[in-house]
Design an enzyme around this catalytic site. Sequence first.
Site, mmCIF file in Angstrom:
data_model
loop_
_atom_site.group_PDB
_atom_site.id
_atom_site.type_symbol
_atom_site.label_atom_id
_atom_site.label_comp_id
_atom_site.label_asym_id
_atom_site.label_seq_id
_atom_site.Cartn_x
_atom_site.Cartn_y
_atom_site.Cartn_z
ATOM 1 N N SER A 125 0.831 -1.217 0.000
ATOM 2 C CA SER A 125 0.000 0.000 0.000
ATOM 3 C C SER A 125 0.860 1.260 0.000
ATOM 4 O O SER A 125 0.577 2.223 -0.742
ATOM 5 C CB SER A 125 -0.977 -0.011 1.177
ATOM 6 N N HIS A 151 -1.858 -8.968 1.894
ATOM 7 C CA HIS A 151 -1.513 -7.732 2.624
ATOM 8 C C HIS A 151 -2.647 -7.463 3.619
ATOM 9 O O HIS A 151 -2.867 -8.262 4.517
ATOM 10 C CB HIS A 151 -1.320 -6.611 1.582
ATOM 11 N N HIS A 171 6.213 -12.736 7.778
ATOM 12 C CA HIS A 171 6.257 -11.321 7.390
ATOM 13 C C HIS A 171 7.398 -11.102 6.398
ATOM 14 O O HIS A 171 8.413 -11.802 6.460
ATOM 15 C CB HIS A 171 6.467 -10.418 8.622
ATOM 16 N N ARG A 205 3.062 -4.821 17.353
ATOM 17 C CA ARG A 205 1.655 -4.408 17.261
ATOM 18 C C ARG A 205 0.748 -5.568 17.697
ATOM 19 O O ARG A 205 -0.329 -5.365 18.232
ATOM 20 C CB ARG A 205 1.336 -3.955 15.832
ATOM 21 N N ASP A 218 -1.905 -9.212 12.095
ATOM 22 C CA ASP A 218 -3.203 -9.755 11.685
ATOM 23 C C ASP A 218 -3.601 -10.989 12.485
ATOM 24 O O ASP A 218 -4.763 -11.413 12.444
ATOM 25 C CB ASP A 218 -3.182 -10.096 10.193
HETATM 26 N N1 CMX Z 1 2.004 -20.432 6.718
HETATM 27 C C1 CMX Z 1 2.492 -21.395 5.903
HETATM 28 N N2 CMX Z 1 3.481 -21.173 5.023
HETATM 29 C C2 CMX Z 1 4.018 -19.961 5.001
HETATM 30 C C3 CMX Z 1 3.595 -18.923 5.834
HETATM 31 C C4 CMX Z 1 2.522 -19.185 6.709
HETATM 32 N N3 CMX Z 1 2.017 -18.245 7.502
HETATM 33 N N4 CMX Z 1 4.315 -17.810 5.598
HETATM 34 C C5 CMX Z 1 5.191 -18.140 4.620
HETATM 35 N N5 CMX Z 1 5.013 -19.436 4.259
HETATM 36 C C6 CMX Z 1 5.700 -20.154 3.191
HETATM 37 C C7 CMX Z 1 5.562 -19.394 1.882
HETATM 38 O O1 CMX Z 1 4.351 -19.748 1.211
HETATM 39 C C8 CMX Z 1 6.799 -19.801 1.141
HETATM 40 O O2 CMX Z 1 6.580 -21.078 0.589
HETATM 41 P P1 CMX Z 1 7.089 -21.449 -0.904
HETATM 42 O O3 CMX Z 1 8.573 -21.303 -0.822
HETATM 43 O O4 CMX Z 1 6.588 -22.833 -1.102
HETATM 44 O O5 CMX Z 1 6.448 -20.434 -1.817
HETATM 45 C C9 CMX Z 1 7.846 -19.967 2.255
HETATM 46 O O6 CMX Z 1 7.098 -20.132 3.461
HETATM 47 C C10 CMX Z 1 8.757 -18.772 2.411
HETATM 48 O O7 CMX Z 1 7.993 -17.593 2.531
HETATM 49 P P2 CMX Z 1 8.562 -16.374 3.384
HETATM 50 O O8 CMX Z 1 9.813 -15.885 2.736
HETATM 51 O O9 CMX Z 1 8.640 -16.751 4.816
HETATM 52 O O10 CMX Z 1 7.389 -15.307 3.278
HETATM 53 P P3 CMX Z 1 7.226 -14.121 2.246
HETATM 54 O O11 CMX Z 1 8.134 -13.016 2.663
HETATM 55 O O12 CMX Z 1 7.309 -14.630 0.844
HETATM 56 O O13 CMX Z 1 5.712 -13.700 2.504
HETATM 57 C C11 CMX Z 1 3.860 -13.278 3.880
HETATM 58 C C12 CMX Z 1 5.345 -13.021 3.672
HETATM 59 C C13 CMX Z 1 3.360 -12.402 5.013
HETATM 60 C C14 CMX Z 1 3.073 -12.908 2.608
HETATM 61 C C15 CMX Z 1 3.657 -14.772 4.219
HETATM 62 O O14 CMX Z 1 4.343 -15.084 5.405
HETATM 63 C C16 CMX Z 1 2.190 -15.146 4.343
HETATM 64 O O15 CMX Z 1 1.538 -15.413 3.335
HETATM 65 N N6 CMX Z 1 1.653 -15.180 5.606
HETATM 66 C C17 CMX Z 1 0.253 -15.479 5.823
HETATM 67 C C18 CMX Z 1 -0.614 -14.299 5.408
HETATM 68 C C19 CMX Z 1 -0.418 -13.131 6.347
HETATM 69 O O16 CMX Z 1 -0.398 -13.275 7.557
HETATM 70 N N7 CMX Z 1 -0.326 -11.924 5.781
HETATM 71 C C20 CMX Z 1 -0.198 -10.700 6.577
HETATM 72 C C21 CMX Z 1 0.995 -9.886 6.187
HETATM 73 C C22 CMX Z 1 1.112 -8.673 7.051
HETATM 74 C C23 CMX Z 1 1.262 -7.409 6.230
HETATM 75 O O17 CMX Z 1 1.565 -7.437 5.019
HETATM 76 O O18 CMX Z 1 1.063 -6.361 6.817
#
Ligand code: CMX
Length: 436
Positions: free
Chosen positions: A241, A271, A317, A326, A372
């Site tokens: 955002s 997000h 994250h 937070r 979240d």
């Molecule tokens: N549960 C299961 N698997 C997860 C995970 C979770 N909460 N978080 C990351 N992973 C997985 C990813 O899918 C990725 O798998 P692949 O390699 O098979 O694609 C692997 O772990 C590595 O990912 P990462 O480097 O740890 O995470 P990213 O930086 O790519 O993504 C985020 C970060 C937040 C999008 C991800 O952790 C996620 O999808 N979390 C759940 C959704 C969430 O809570 N979103 C809120 C974000 C907060 C914000 O943006 O303000």
Amino acid sequence: MLVSDRIEAQLPGWRERVNRLRGSCGDFKVCDVTISQIYSGIRGVQIQVSDISHVDPYEGLRLRGYTVSELLKLLPKAPNSDMPLAGGLYYLLLCDELPTQAEADWVENEWKKRCLIPTYVFNVLRRLPKETHPMTLFSIGITALQRESVFAKAYESGLIKSDYWRYYLEDALNLTAKLPGLAAFIYNLKYQDGITLPASPTLDWSANFAHMIDRTGDPAYHDLCRLFFFLHSDHEGGNVSAHTAHLVSSALSDVYLSSAAGINGLAGPLHGLANQECLKWLLTVRDHFGGLPEQEDLRAYLWETLNNGGLIPGYGHGVLRTTDPRFTAQMEFARKNFPEDELIQLVELIYNTLPPILKEQGKVSNPWPNVDAINGALQYHFGVKEFDFYTVLFGVSRIMGLTAHAVWARALNKPIERPKSLTTEMLESMVVTCES
Ligand code: CMX
């Protein structure tokens, strides 16, 4: 005007710092970009400056240099509450100075003067299909308000560049003033009887949202709104955002257009929409066990989810490598105000169970909860049970950060952004030497 005087007083110093960096050190390399970074969302590439907030992987958010827990102590408080006034926070974001009580009240009073929303905005929203997502309504409402932009009008009739920020600031104060009313209108339109109470002149900006969705008699919910709007206001410049709003505003699109663009990014499930996903998931877990599970049973359930390739909302994250402060602030609020709440107990049990599992699985970069993981459970406790609305609340708060960034981008005369794209063939020919 108090805020513009404060910004103006600081501008010569800031301009000198930026000019010195650009002038004598303009060729200094901050970082190199690898092909894997290009193909993984330009993750970690240092291409932006934000002096308004910074997210340290291990310490979490700092707003104008202060941590979340410091600001909870230092910001002026709302009347009869130990929660901060959003007006004080906005003053800090805009002016880079901790406000006095009078300065925080000044912003709150400006908001009161500017909070009326033109009827045409409500008419536009009323005409949309009932099932329209509240984030879409919120984005359309902000875009419709663009008609009010003083910057857009002044730009049409001719403006000097060094004055752009003053008009952005006017727009920023006008837009932020209207956000609780706009969000409350959307909530009432979608989930209640469609009637929105006028803002109360005796309540602060945050508590007025609670009042306008008819929760006037619940002081604890007023405090939750104050805490929530404080915690979500900014999270440095690189998230979807913030990055989007900054890019759009670099084309001199005014704060209405750029904030709406940022809000559209916030509406994505990875997000801001994650808080709605997170609550859905929490309820699924609770229903699966018919209440609060035993830790061993929960552990087995979490492993099964992960082994089936499932995502656990609220964990992980892009930057943080620790529990989001937070999350901690809201957990403390819940423990203090309603420790017996079953969903909050489930949030806490997951917090005590999941991180070691994620560590053992070894896939995620950050096994700790983000904000979240608890947001939705708190709203749910207070009877705000419409999940798809939660991201609107996030947006109300986040626009404080987006607009503060936009004002300063104009004040420091940041140019239009235009990174360069390459073709796959170009990259292939670049790596020939690396492969041979
Ligand atoms: N549960 C299961 N698997 C997860 C995970 C979770 N909460 N978080 C990351 N992973 C997985 C990813 O899918 C990725 O798998 P692949 O390699 O098979 O694609 C692997 O772990 C590595 O990912 P990462 O480097 O740890 O995470 P990213 O930086 O790519 O993504 C985020 C970060 C937040 C999008 C991800 O952790 C996620 O999808 N979390 C759940 C959704 C969430 O809570 N979103 C809120 C974000 C907060 C914000 O943006 O303000």
